[in-house]
Design an enzyme around this catalytic site. Structure first.
Site, mmCIF file in Angstrom:
data_model
loop_
_atom_site.group_PDB
_atom_site.id
_atom_site.type_symbol
_atom_site.label_atom_id
_atom_site.label_comp_id
_atom_site.label_asym_id
_atom_site.label_seq_id
_atom_site.Cartn_x
_atom_site.Cartn_y
_atom_site.Cartn_z
ATOM 1 N N ARG A 43 10.952 -2.565 0.751
ATOM 2 C CA ARG A 43 10.399 -1.451 1.540
ATOM 3 C C ARG A 43 10.024 -1.892 2.950
ATOM 4 O O ARG A 43 10.110 -1.100 3.891
ATOM 5 C CB ARG A 43 9.168 -0.881 0.803
ATOM 6 N N ILE A 61 7.098 7.404 6.069
ATOM 7 C CA ILE A 61 7.820 6.984 4.869
ATOM 8 C C ILE A 61 6.921 7.444 3.712
ATOM 9 O O ILE A 61 5.703 7.262 3.754
ATOM 10 C CB ILE A 61 8.027 5.456 4.880
ATOM 11 N N SER A 62 7.501 8.075 2.709
ATOM 12 C CA SER A 62 6.672 8.581 1.601
ATOM 13 C C SER A 62 6.014 7.418 0.862
ATOM 14 O O SER A 62 6.505 6.293 0.882
ATOM 15 C CB SER A 62 7.537 9.346 0.601
ATOM 16 N N GLN A 63 4.914 7.705 0.178
ATOM 17 C CA GLN A 63 4.253 6.618 -0.548
ATOM 18 C C GLN A 63 5.099 6.229 -1.766
ATOM 19 O O GLN A 63 5.797 7.067 -2.347
ATOM 20 C CB GLN A 63 2.814 6.953 -0.876
#
Ligand code: SAH
Length: 213
Positions: free
Chosen positions: A38, A64-66
């Site tokens: 990530r 950025i999504s969790q």
């Protein structure tokens, strides 16, 4: 150029343990998230917090999504090898890479040029090859339909009809619907004219916007 060292790998394993505790049980999803770095999708100044369960800033005031949200949506999508999947909202490219790791044929659309360009560079660096498009996710990809699955990674004010049209019969779409807060929807296309909808709790995404730059 990012490197993936033992510290990053260690943090990633802990992230995956946390995802399990949060109820993610699909081994393939957990394996993908244990493997996709990530931190490659983030500015290097964020390296130390890249594996915390939080949304983080990327370019253009997007996020950025969790990780738990990426895991949850990916688990709902139930990805099978070779499936043709359309993602709306490439953003950093992290979710795209998780789908690619699961051996889907991934098509992804982003409306912000800067993000589109940046994600393409990261994909090159990682030597992965999703099909990237700069355009409006509300329109989908009429020239490439139908899709087995569609995943929307921005908050949609409503379910775009064009996207339902581009889904195969038997296909599913995972889409957060609502303004401000969104409810996760799983929409199954049960015939050319009918869909079935299930909902899975509330989330907060950046809004899905119309393509006005
Ligand atoms: N999947 C991404 C999430 C990024 S946030 C990741 O893993 O990083 C959602 C993204 O959706 C943003 O990059 C935003 O620019 C994009 N977006 C918003 N509206 C859109 C639209 N109509 N079409 C395509 N992308 C859109």
């Amino acid at each position: 150029m990012h490197v993936d060292n033992y510290q990053n790998k260690g943090k990633r394993r802990l992230m995956v343990e946390y995802l399990k505790e949060k109820g993610i049980s699909d081994e393939k999803v957990l394996d993908a998230m244990n493997n996709v770095p990530r931190h490659f999708f983030l500015d290097s100044s964020l390296d130390s917090i890249a594996y915390e369960d939080r949304a983080l800033q990327i370019l253009c005031n997007q996020t950025i999504s969790q990780p738990s949200t990426v895991a949850f949506q990916t688990q709902l999508l139930n990805v099978k090898q070779r499936e043709k999947i359309l993602e709306i909202g490439t953003g950093s490219g992290y979710q795209t890479s998780v789908l690619y790791y699961l051996k889907a044929r991934v098509y992804t659309i982003e409306r912000m040029k800067q993000l589109y360009d940046k994600a393409k560079k990261v994909f090159e660096e990682m030597n992965i090859h999703p099909q990237c498009f700069f355009g409006d996710g509300y329109l989908g990809l009429p020239g490439y339909q139908p899709f087995d699955k569609i995943i929307v990674t921005c908050g949609a004010p409503f379910v775009p009809e064009e996207l339902v049209n581009q889904l195969k019969v038997g296909g599913i779409m995972i889409i957060p619907v609502g303004q401000g807060t969104q409810t996760m929807h799983k929409i199954t296309k049960i015939s050319e004219t009918e869909t079935k909808t299930e909902t899975f709790g509330n989330f907060r995404f950046v809004p899905m916007l119309e393509n006005k730059g």
